[in-house]
Scaffold this motif. Sequence first.
Motif: not given
Lengths: 124, 173
Positions: A28-30, A44-45, A48-49, A51-52, A55, B101, B104, B107
């Motif tokens: 989920s990126g969370m 949290t930023v 998310a980043g 996570t990319d 992946r 995501n 993201r 955000l």
Amino acid sequence: MANTETALKEALASIEGATGVALVDYTSGMALGTMGGSKSFDLTVAAAGNTDVVRSKLRTMEHLGLKGQIEDILITLSDQYHLIRLISGRGGNGLFLYLVLDAKRANLAMARHQLKKIEEDLEV
Amino acid sequence: MDAEPEVLDELRRLRARIPQLTGALAASVDGLVLAQDAPGVEPESIAALTAAALGVALRMTDATGQGDFRELLVRGIHGYVATYAAGRSAVLTLLAQDRVNVGRLHLEGRRASTRIGELVDEAAARTEPPPRSRPARSPTTTTARAAMPTRTRTARSPASPRSAANARTTTEG
């Protein structure tokens, strides 16, 4: 066995030079939990980043036909180290630990070793 | 709505930043499309459904004491529908694939909804001249006027003979 909060606390307290740590779900990126960071460094930023990043690497390995598992990913900045450690087994699939280190204070080999132990003890 | 081109720019930027977005639309809270970049779906019906979902979400946050509405996330087998409050009168609804995501998505969605909220609220303030300000101001001034003279008169009355004489002499001279 340590729960999420204990593991994050331990990482921040026992790893020399650690300034922030997060447990992230890369499906989920969370972030499941964060500790440390600052106003200018929003974990949290970062969750998310990164996570990319994870992946993308997994996809690349799939395209290359590589069968191995990612143990960790190291990103070296001029003044920081970012360590990403994927969690294996015990329902921890799809999660990673993200650790931010101050390059001046940290011992990279020791930090990797300690993060591995924390990951092995972590029960989500 | 004259904010439409700017809102549309914001939606396009959002879709460029998150490739897994399949659609983005800004709607008013009463279910009208303000701007949309959502190929393959009916924006009007999505906007109307958003308004209906928003109604339930508002009552839900209200009934559980969670304060004003902020966002709504619905997940289907094939993907997500996320709705974010955008200012006082609009919402931003995003459609995304399942592999998005979500961190993201939140955000970027929150950032864009804040921006869209500003644009829409600004446009609303420009198009609606404030009709309430005049009638609201005039009663207060009349009451202030009505109250002030009586007070000053009673305060002045003991000294009135002298001041009245002075006033008379100046007007005569």
